[in-house]
Write a protein that holds these residues in place. Structure first.
Motif, PDB file in Angstrom:
ATOM      1  N   THR A  80     -23.021  57.782  92.265  1.00  0.00           N
ATOM      2  CA  THR A  80     -23.659  58.880  92.983  1.00  0.00           C
ATOM      3  C   THR A  80     -23.971  58.478  94.417  1.00  0.00           C
ATOM      4  O   THR A  80     -23.711  59.227  95.361  1.00  0.00           O
ATOM      5  CB  THR A  80     -24.959  59.308  92.276  1.00  0.00           C
ATOM      6  N   GLY A  81     -24.524  57.280  94.582  1.00  0.00           N
ATOM      7  CA  GLY A  81     -24.849  56.790  95.918  1.00  0.00           C
ATOM      8  C   GLY A  81     -23.612  56.614  96.772  1.00  0.00           C
ATOM      9  O   GLY A  81     -23.628  56.878  97.989  1.00  0.00           O
ATOM     10  N   MET A  82     -22.513  56.176  96.166  1.00  0.00           N
ATOM     11  CA  MET A  82     -21.253  56.014  96.896  1.00  0.00           C
ATOM     12  C   MET A  82     -20.795  57.345  97.466  1.00  0.00           C
ATOM     13  O   MET A  82     -20.473  57.464  98.655  1.00  0.00           O
ATOM     14  CB  MET A  82     -20.190  55.435  95.967  1.00  0.00           C
ATOM     15  N   VAL A  83     -20.766  58.370  96.631  1.00  0.00           N
ATOM     16  CA  VAL A  83     -20.278  59.679  97.064  1.00  0.00           C
ATOM     17  C   VAL A  83     -21.224  60.300  98.088  1.00  0.00           C
ATOM     18  O   VAL A  83     -20.789  60.787  99.137  1.00  0.00           O
ATOM     19  CB  VAL A  83     -20.098  60.614  95.850  1.00  0.00           C
ATOM     20  N   LYS A  84     -22.510  60.279  97.801  1.00  0.00           N
ATOM     21  CA  LYS A  84     -23.469  60.944  98.678  1.00  0.00           C
ATOM     22  C   LYS A  84     -23.609  60.260 100.038  1.00  0.00           C
ATOM     23  O   LYS A  84     -23.829  60.935 101.059  1.00  0.00           O
ATOM     24  CB  LYS A  84     -24.842  60.999  98.003  1.00  0.00           C
ATOM     25  N   ARG A 101     -18.403  67.520 101.823  1.00  0.00           N
ATOM     26  CA  ARG A 101     -19.798  67.959 101.944  1.00  0.00           C
ATOM     27  C   ARG A 101     -20.226  68.774 100.724  1.00  0.00           C
ATOM     28  O   ARG A 101     -21.368  68.665 100.252  1.00  0.00           O
ATOM     29  CB  ARG A 101     -19.981  68.778 103.218  1.00  0.00           C
ATOM     30  N   ALA A 102     -19.324  69.603 100.219  1.00  0.00           N
ATOM     31  CA  ALA A 102     -19.655  70.419  99.049  1.00  0.00           C
ATOM     32  C   ALA A 102     -19.914  69.540  97.825  1.00  0.00           C
ATOM     33  O   ALA A 102     -20.903  69.728  97.104  1.00  0.00           O
ATOM     34  CB  ALA A 102     -18.519  71.405  98.764  1.00  0.00           C
ATOM     35  N   VAL A 103     -19.045  68.575  97.597  1.00  0.00           N
ATOM     36  CA  VAL A 103     -19.200  67.678  96.449  1.00  0.00           C
ATOM     37  C   VAL A 103     -20.450  66.813  96.613  1.00  0.00           C
ATOM     38  O   VAL A 103     -21.187  66.582  95.644  1.00  0.00           O
ATOM     39  CB  VAL A 103     -17.940  66.816  96.261  1.00  0.00           C
ATOM     40  N   GLN A 104     -20.700  66.323  97.815  1.00  0.00           N
ATOM     41  CA  GLN A 104     -21.896  65.514  98.057  1.00  0.00           C
ATOM     42  C   GLN A 104     -23.172  66.274  97.707  1.00  0.00           C
ATOM     43  O   GLN A 104     -24.139  65.687  97.225  1.00  0.00           O
ATOM     44  CB  GLN A 104     -21.948  65.080  99.524  1.00  0.00           C
ATOM     45  N   GLY A 105     -23.170  67.569  97.947  1.00  0.00           N
ATOM     46  CA  GLY A 105     -24.354  68.372  97.651  1.00  0.00           C
ATOM     47  C   GLY A 105     -24.487  68.750  96.195  1.00  0.00           C
ATOM     48  O   GLY A 105     -25.549  69.234  95.776  1.00  0.00           O
ATOM     49  N   ASN A 106     -23.430  68.506  95.416  1.00  0.00           N
ATOM     50  CA  ASN A 106     -23.423  68.963  94.020  1.00  0.00           C
ATOM     51  C   ASN A 106     -23.419  67.840  92.992  1.00  0.00           C
ATOM     52  O   ASN A 106     -23.426  68.116  91.800  1.00  0.00           O
ATOM     53  CB  ASN A 106     -22.198  69.846  93.765  1.00  0.00           C
ATOM     54  N   ILE A 107     -23.388  66.577  93.426  1.00  0.00           N
ATOM     55  CA  ILE A 107     -23.325  65.477  92.466  1.00  0.00           C
ATOM     56  C   ILE A 107     -24.713  64.894  92.214  1.00  0.00           C
ATOM     57  O   ILE A 107     -25.500  64.721  93.159  1.00  0.00           O
ATOM     58  CB  ILE A 107     -22.347  64.374  92.925  1.00  0.00           C
ATOM     59  N   TYR A 108     -25.012  64.635  90.951  1.00  0.00           N
ATOM     60  CA  TYR A 108     -26.335  64.144  90.558  1.00  0.00           C
ATOM     61  C   TYR A 108     -26.205  63.001  89.561  1.00  0.00           C
ATOM     62  O   TYR A 108     -25.359  63.037  88.666  1.00  0.00           O
ATOM     63  CB  TYR A 108     -27.156  65.254  89.893  1.00  0.00           C
ATOM     64  N   ARG A 141     -32.605  52.821  96.239  1.00  0.00           N
ATOM     65  CA  ARG A 141     -32.432  52.843  97.697  1.00  0.00           C
ATOM     66  C   ARG A 141     -31.434  53.881  98.193  1.00  0.00           C
ATOM     67  O   ARG A 141     -31.586  54.399  99.294  1.00  0.00           O
ATOM     68  CB  ARG A 141     -32.033  51.441  98.173  1.00  0.00           C
ATOM     69  N   GLU A 142     -30.430  54.178  97.382  1.00  0.00           N
ATOM     70  CA  GLU A 142     -29.422  55.135  97.823  1.00  0.00           C
ATOM     71  C   GLU A 142     -29.689  56.547  97.306  1.00  0.00           C
ATOM     72  O   GLU A 142     -29.390  57.518  97.987  1.00  0.00           O
ATOM     73  CB  GLU A 142     -28.029  54.677  97.376  1.00  0.00           C
ATOM     74  N   CYS A 143     -30.251  56.649  96.096  1.00  0.00           N
ATOM     75  CA  CYS A 143     -30.490  57.961  95.492  1.00  0.00           C
ATOM     76  C   CYS A 143     -31.969  58.351  95.450  1.00  0.00           C
ATOM     77  O   CYS A 143     -32.298  59.464  95.031  1.00  0.00           O
ATOM     78  CB  CYS A 143     -29.923  57.994  94.077  1.00  0.00           C
ATOM     79  N   LYS A 144     -32.847  57.433  95.854  1.00  0.00           N
ATOM     80  CA  LYS A 144     -34.293  57.688  95.890  1.00  0.00           C
ATOM     81  C   LYS A 144     -34.842  58.081  94.513  1.00  0.00           C
ATOM     82  O   LYS A 144     -35.715  58.938  94.379  1.00  0.00           O
ATOM     83  CB  LYS A 144     -34.644  58.773  96.921  1.00  0.00           C
ATOM     84  N   ILE A 145     -34.296  57.442  93.483  1.00  0.00           N
ATOM     85  CA  ILE A 145     -34.742  57.710  92.116  1.00  0.00           C
ATOM     86  C   ILE A 145     -35.737  56.637  91.694  1.00  0.00           C
ATOM     87  O   ILE A 145     -35.421  55.458  91.696  1.00  0.00           O
ATOM     88  CB  ILE A 145     -33.535  57.722  91.153  1.00  0.00           C
ATOM     89  N   LYS A 146     -36.924  57.052  91.336  1.00  0.00           N
ATOM     90  CA  LYS A 146     -37.967  56.115  90.912  1.00  0.00           C
ATOM     91  C   LYS A 146     -38.758  56.669  89.728  1.00  0.00           C
ATOM     92  O   LYS A 146     -38.870  56.043  88.687  1.00  0.00           O
ATOM     93  CB  LYS A 146     -38.906  55.834  92.095  1.00  0.00           C
TER      94      LYS A 146
END
Length: 242
Positions: A80-84, A101-108, A141-146
């Protein structure tokens, strides 16, 4: 909600049960899941090794494999971090700029999607034991998931989640880092596992199979009494095989 599943290389080749459990978890949360068996890699290994042309070729296949409007879920904060974040270096101002940009906004990443998009955190999972959670570098650090993984794990019946010393410190995998600097990488894994053992944990849980592979390898080599588990496997435990 309709979702497309992206299964990372590590999981596809080494932990296919985690992919199946991801599907089970998503379906239990009310999603209709589709999967393209022709998908391959996001390009992260080549990108991190400096082979950007190869990464762009693989990334192009990745982008073309998903529609502009699809919600894409993956059991990997690393991918996810790679793509975003890093697809910007490969596809900005190219013919795939808008698709990117579309895919970056839609991947989780899975836990982010479950908690923040679906607002679903209880699966009836059961896992008896004491566990620590490892914050992977990519998730933190890349996805801000905590908060999200902790919220999900707090609802697992029988699971006692305890604090892990230096839980935000890298486990030492780092892709090719583990190959190029194996002694340092092993020492970092040892520190992570020693901290988990000091907490009397039976499980180390994380969002990233690559971290867990690295840690489990150290555990197996030293015959230690602790086990790693991906969060998707935890959430499907106790009901996913029924």
């Amino acid at each position: 909600m309709k979702t497309e599943l992206f299964v990372p290389c590590f999981i596809d080749q080494l932990f296919p049960e985690t992919a199946w459990n991801t599907v089970k978890v998503l379906e239990k949360a009310g999603c209709t899941v589709s999967y393209d068996p022709q998908q391959t890699c996001c390009g992260q290994p080549a990108f991190n090794a400096g082979f950007w042309d190869d990464a762009k070729e693989v990334g192009t296949k990745f982008l073309n494999g998903f529609s502009d409007e699809s919600i894409i879920v993956t059991p990997s904060a690393s991918c996810t971090g790679m793509v975003k974040n890093y697809y910007n270096d490969l596809f900005t101002n190219t013919r795939l700029h808008n698709k990117c940009r579309a895919v970056q906004g839609n991947i989780y990443e899975l836990s982010d999607f479950l908690v923040n998009i679906l607002q679903f955190d209880y699966f009836g999972a059961e896992l008896e034991g004491r566990a620590v959670y490892h914050d992977s570098c990519s998730a933190l650090r890349e996805c801000k998931i905590k908060r999200e993984p902790h919220q999900l794990l707090s609802k697992v019946l029988g699971l006692e989640l305890v604090d892990l010393k230096d839980n935000e410190t890298c486990c030492g995998f780092g892709g090719t880092f583990a190959v190029k600097f194996d002694a340092i990488s092993t020492a970092m894994a040892q520190q992570k596992v020693d901290n988990a053992l000091a907490a009397e944990a039976e499980y180390i849980i994380s969002t990233d199979a690559s971290c867990l592979l690295h840690l489990q390898s150290y555990i197996d080599k030293n015959n230690l009494h602790i086990k790693t588990m991906h969060i998707a496997d935890v959430l499907a435990h106790g009901w996913g095989n029924v």
